[in-house]
Design a protein around this motif. Structure first.
Motif, PDB file in Angstrom:
ATOM      1  N   SER A 120       0.822  -1.216   0.000  1.00 34.82           N
ATOM      2  CA  SER A 120       0.000   0.000   0.000  1.00 34.82           C
ATOM      3  C   SER A 120       0.852   1.262   0.000  1.00 34.82           C
ATOM      4  CB  SER A 120      -0.947   0.000   1.205  1.00 34.82           C
ATOM      5  OG  SER A 120      -0.229  -0.075   2.422  1.00 34.82           O
ATOM      6  N   TYR A 121       2.175   1.106  -0.044  1.00 33.69           N
ATOM      7  CA  TYR A 121       3.078   2.262  -0.125  1.00 33.69           C
ATOM      8  C   TYR A 121       3.161   2.759  -1.566  1.00 33.69           C
ATOM      9  CZ  TYR A 121       4.947   1.756   4.628  1.00 33.69           C
ATOM     10  OH  TYR A 121       5.091   1.710   5.987  1.00 33.69           O
ATOM     11  N   VAL A 122       3.164   4.086  -1.735  1.00 29.60           N
ATOM     12  CA  VAL A 122       3.307   4.687  -3.059  1.00 29.60           C
ATOM     13  C   VAL A 122       4.340   5.809  -2.995  1.00 29.60           C
ATOM     14  CG1 VAL A 122       1.015   4.099  -3.928  1.00 29.60           C
ATOM     15  CG2 VAL A 122       1.306   6.184  -2.582  1.00 29.60           C
ATOM     16  N   LEU A 123       5.166   5.877  -4.028  1.00 30.32           N
ATOM     17  CA  LEU A 123       6.171   6.933  -4.141  1.00 30.32           C
ATOM     18  C   LEU A 123       5.588   8.043  -4.999  1.00 30.32           C
ATOM     19  CD1 LEU A 123       9.181   7.651  -3.459  1.00 30.32           C
ATOM     20  CD2 LEU A 123       9.756   6.707  -5.718  1.00 30.32           C
ATOM     21  N   ILE A 124       5.478   9.239  -4.429  1.00 31.22           N
ATOM     22  CA  ILE A 124       4.759  10.343  -5.061  1.00 31.22           C
ATOM     23  C   ILE A 124       5.675  11.535  -5.295  1.00 31.22           C
ATOM     24  CG2 ILE A 124       2.878  12.009  -4.752  1.00 31.22           C
ATOM     25  CD1 ILE A 124       1.827   9.252  -5.185  1.00 31.22           C
ATOM     26  N   GLU A 125       5.551  12.148  -6.467  1.00 27.16           N
ATOM     27  CA  GLU A 125       6.252  13.408  -6.716  1.00 27.16           C
ATOM     28  C   GLU A 125       5.262  14.465  -7.199  1.00 27.16           C
ATOM     29  OE1 GLU A 125       9.122  13.709  -9.812  1.00 27.16           O
ATOM     30  OE2 GLU A 125       8.005  12.449 -11.205  1.00 27.16           O
ATOM     31  N   PHE A 126       5.653  15.714  -6.968  1.00 29.82           N
ATOM     32  CA  PHE A 126       4.873  16.880  -7.386  1.00 29.82           C
ATOM     33  C   PHE A 126       5.808  17.817  -8.137  1.00 29.82           C
ATOM     34  CE2 PHE A 126       2.991  15.177  -3.560  1.00 29.82           C
ATOM     35  CZ  PHE A 126       1.624  15.298  -3.722  1.00 29.82           C
ATOM     36  N   GLN A 127       5.239  18.822  -8.756  1.00 27.60           N
ATOM     37  CA  GLN A 127       6.058  19.894  -9.328  1.00 27.60           C
ATOM     38  C   GLN A 127       6.827  20.552  -8.176  1.00 27.60           C
ATOM     39  OE1 GLN A 127       6.209  20.482 -12.550  1.00 27.60           O
ATOM     40  NE2 GLN A 127       7.560  22.247 -12.484  1.00 27.60           N
ATOM     41  N   PRO A 128       8.149  20.719  -8.305  1.00 30.28           N
ATOM     42  CA  PRO A 128       8.924  21.305  -7.190  1.00 30.28           C
ATOM     43  C   PRO A 128       8.408  22.649  -6.700  1.00 30.28           C
ATOM     44  CG  PRO A 128      10.396  20.367  -8.816  1.00 30.28           C
ATOM     45  CD  PRO A 128       9.023  20.294  -9.408  1.00 30.28           C
ATOM     46  N   SER A 129       7.776  23.422  -7.575  1.00 29.08           N
ATOM     47  CA  SER A 129       7.287  24.746  -7.201  1.00 29.08           C
ATOM     48  C   SER A 129       5.809  24.742  -6.798  1.00 29.08           C
ATOM     49  CB  SER A 129       7.483  25.723  -8.361  1.00 29.08           C
ATOM     50  OG  SER A 129       6.773  25.273  -9.518  1.00 29.08           O
ATOM     51  N   CYS A 130       5.205  23.551  -6.643  1.00 33.08           N
ATOM     52  CA  CYS A 130       3.771  23.508  -6.353  1.00 33.08           C
ATOM     53  C   CYS A 130       3.473  24.115  -4.988  1.00 33.08           C
ATOM     54  CB  CYS A 130       3.242  22.077  -6.429  1.00 33.08           C
ATOM     55  SG  CYS A 130       3.655  21.042  -5.027  1.00 33.08           S
ATOM     56  N   GLU A 131       2.274  24.641  -4.842  1.00 33.57           N
ATOM     57  CA  GLU A 131       1.860  25.243  -3.583  1.00 33.57           C
ATOM     58  C   GLU A 131       1.677  24.163  -2.518  1.00 33.57           C
ATOM     59  OE1 GLU A 131      -1.613  27.584  -4.073  1.00 33.57           O
ATOM     60  OE2 GLU A 131      -0.670  29.010  -5.465  1.00 33.57           O
ATOM     61  N   TYR A 132       1.957  24.549  -1.286  1.00 33.01           N
ATOM     62  CA  TYR A 132       1.829  23.608  -0.177  1.00 33.01           C
ATOM     63  C   TYR A 132       0.403  23.079  -0.062  1.00 33.01           C
ATOM     64  CZ  TYR A 132       1.604  21.805   4.584  1.00 33.01           C
ATOM     65  OH  TYR A 132       1.395  21.012   5.690  1.00 33.01           O
ATOM     66  N   ARG A 133      -0.570  23.929  -0.271  1.00 36.19           N
ATOM     67  CA  ARG A 133      -1.968  23.526  -0.148  1.00 36.19           C
ATOM     68  C   ARG A 133      -2.298  22.378  -1.096  1.00 36.19           C
ATOM     69  NH1 ARG A 133      -6.159  28.296  -0.863  1.00 36.19           N
ATOM     70  NH2 ARG A 133      -5.030  28.393  -2.839  1.00 36.19           N
ATOM     71  N   TYR A 134      -1.774  22.462  -2.330  1.00 37.86           N
ATOM     72  CA  TYR A 134      -2.033  21.406  -3.318  1.00 37.86           C
ATOM     73  C   TYR A 134      -1.327  20.111  -2.913  1.00 37.86           C
ATOM     74  CZ  TYR A 134      -1.973  18.863  -7.749  1.00 37.86           C
ATOM     75  OH  TYR A 134      -2.109  17.890  -8.716  1.00 37.86           O
ATOM     76  N   LEU A 135      -0.076  20.237  -2.479  1.00 37.98           N
ATOM     77  CA  LEU A 135       0.692  19.053  -2.077  1.00 37.98           C
ATOM     78  C   LEU A 135       0.027  18.370  -0.890  1.00 37.98           C
ATOM     79  CD1 LEU A 135       4.553  18.874  -1.904  1.00 37.98           C
ATOM     80  CD2 LEU A 135       3.171  17.897  -0.080  1.00 37.98           C
ATOM     81  N   LYS A 136      -0.352  19.143   0.101  1.00 33.21           N
ATOM     82  CA  LYS A 136      -0.993  18.576   1.294  1.00 33.21           C
ATOM     83  C   LYS A 136      -2.312  17.906   0.937  1.00 33.21           C
ATOM     84  CE  LYS A 136      -2.618  19.783   5.939  1.00 33.21           C
ATOM     85  NZ  LYS A 136      -2.782  20.865   6.947  1.00 33.21           N
ATOM     86  N   SER A 137      -3.086  18.526   0.057  1.00 37.25           N
ATOM     87  CA  SER A 137      -4.356  17.940  -0.373  1.00 37.25           C
ATOM     88  C   SER A 137      -4.139  16.606  -1.069  1.00 37.25           C
ATOM     89  CB  SER A 137      -5.085  18.913  -1.306  1.00 37.25           C
ATOM     90  OG  SER A 137      -6.250  18.333  -1.828  1.00 37.25           O
ATOM     91  N   GLY A 138      -3.103  16.526  -1.909  1.00 37.33           N
ATOM     92  CA  GLY A 138      -2.788  15.279  -2.597  1.00 37.33           C
ATOM     93  C   GLY A 138      -2.425  14.175  -1.617  1.00 37.33           C
ATOM     94  N   ILE A 139      -1.619  14.506  -0.621  1.00 35.21           N
ATOM     95  CA  ILE A 139      -1.235  13.526   0.394  1.00 35.21           C
ATOM     96  C   ILE A 139      -2.462  13.058   1.171  1.00 35.21           C
ATOM     97  CG2 ILE A 139       0.091  13.202   2.522  1.00 35.21           C
ATOM     98  CD1 ILE A 139       1.785  13.242  -0.049  1.00 35.21           C
ATOM     99  N   GLN A 140      -3.341  13.997   1.519  1.00 32.79           N
ATOM    100  CA  GLN A 140      -4.572  13.639   2.226  1.00 32.79           C
ATOM    101  C   GLN A 140      -5.432  12.684   1.401  1.00 32.79           C
ATOM    102  OE1 GLN A 140      -6.092  17.626   2.967  1.00 32.79           O
ATOM    103  NE2 GLN A 140      -5.702  17.429   5.174  1.00 32.79           N
ATOM    104  N   ASN A 141      -5.558  12.955   0.107  1.00 31.84           N
ATOM    105  CA  ASN A 141      -6.362  12.096  -0.766  1.00 31.84           C
ATOM    106  C   ASN A 141      -5.816  10.674  -0.808  1.00 31.84           C
ATOM    107  OD1 ASN A 141      -8.091  14.194  -1.400  1.00 31.84           O
ATOM    108  ND2 ASN A 141      -7.043  14.712  -3.304  1.00 31.84           N
ATOM    109  N   LEU A 142      -4.499  10.557  -0.866  1.00 29.62           N
ATOM    110  CA  LEU A 142      -3.872   9.233  -0.909  1.00 29.62           C
ATOM    111  C   LEU A 142      -4.096   8.478   0.393  1.00 29.62           C
ATOM    112  CD1 LEU A 142      -0.642  10.369  -2.711  1.00 29.62           C
ATOM    113  CD2 LEU A 142      -2.174   8.587  -3.578  1.00 29.62           C
ATOM    114  N   ILE A 143      -3.925   9.162   1.514  1.00 27.78           N
ATOM    115  CA  ILE A 143      -4.112   8.516   2.814  1.00 27.78           C
ATOM    116  C   ILE A 143      -5.566   8.094   2.999  1.00 27.78           C
ATOM    117  CG2 ILE A 143      -4.056   8.904   5.317  1.00 27.78           C
ATOM    118  CD1 ILE A 143      -1.613  10.753   4.793  1.00 27.78           C
TER     119      ILE A 143
END
Length: 241
Positions: free
Chosen positions: A106-129
């Motif tokens: 159930s582990y996944v390795l995730i990347e985002f655009q390096p300049s992405c906003e924290y809000r978007y990154l956090k939302s993505g992590i929440q969706n995965l969890i």
């Protein structure tokens, strides 16, 4: 330490910007073995755009590599995974089993655009969890929104995220900026994995021994063992860290 485990490697030939041939992939496995690596999770770049077609392509290429590599190096174990560029359809693709998780866990390795906003990154992590996955943020030292505020990293970890840094960033081969960032991460005990993120045998090789030695010397052998081996073993067993 019972062999290192590399959870981030672009070693499957001709599927992304990693190994461009089977011969190069085998040179990379040989180099990894000589560095003390005994397990590799192959993590080709993936987005959920080609669905099942892409998954089958990766499986076929991986199976051929696994057969060749383990024949030459029987002690080296290979697992299929992916480095997922996060998008709104990522959880959907994972649920349909058209995006490889790390070693079938159930582990996944995730990347985002390096300049992405924290809000978007956090939302993505929440969706995965919330989808039942354990997200590992790949090469965490690259994200501008995280590294200017250490509290954000602590919040993501508290949510259930894990952090991975590249060995070459820690050793300084990726520049002084990344070395400074990873030094802070290690000092504060925020990392869970160190991996090679190897793409070839020259500019981005599967080297890890130098980084492990320096990490153990500065931050303790126990923490180094967790970063290079113990945590990854828990990952492969689908256990929480």
């Amino acid at each position: 330490m019972e062999g290192y485990i590399d959870i981030h490697s672009h070693i499957i030939p001709k599927v992304d910007d990693g190994a461009h041939s089977m011969d190069q992939a085998l040179r990379m496995t040989d180099m990894a073995y000589r560095e003390g690596i005994r397990s590799i999770i192959a993590t080709p770049h993936v987005t959920y755009r080609r669905g099942e077609e892409r998954y089958r392509q990766l499986e076929a290429a991986f199976s051929e590599l696994k057969l060749r590599a383990e024949k030459e190096l029987p002690e080296l174990k290979l697992y299929l995974g992916s480095e997922i560029y996060y998008g709104q359809d990522t959880v959907y693709g994972l649920d349909k089993k058209e995006i490889p998780t790390l070693g079938g866990t159930s582990y996944v390795l995730i990347e985002f655009q390096p300049s992405c906003e924290y809000r978007y990154l956090k939302s993505g992590i929440q969706n995965l969890i919330m989808g039942g996955y354990k997200p590992i943020i790949a090469h965490v030292e690259r994200y501008e929104s995280l590294n200017k505020d250490m509290n954000r990293l602590e919040d993501l970890i508290a949510m259930g995220a894990y952090l991975q840094a590249n060995a070459m960033s820690i050793s300084g081969e990726n520049g002084k900026g990344f070395r400074k960032i990873t030094k802070g991460l290690l000092k504060n005990g925020l990392l869970h994995f160190i991996a090679t993120d190897s793409h070839n045998e020259l500019l981005r090789p599967p080297r890890i021994e130098k980084c492990l030695v320096s990490t153990a010397k500065r931050y303790g052998e126990k923490y180094a063992a967790e970063l290079f081996s113990h945590n990854a073993r828990k990952l492969l067993n689908d256990q929480y860290i």
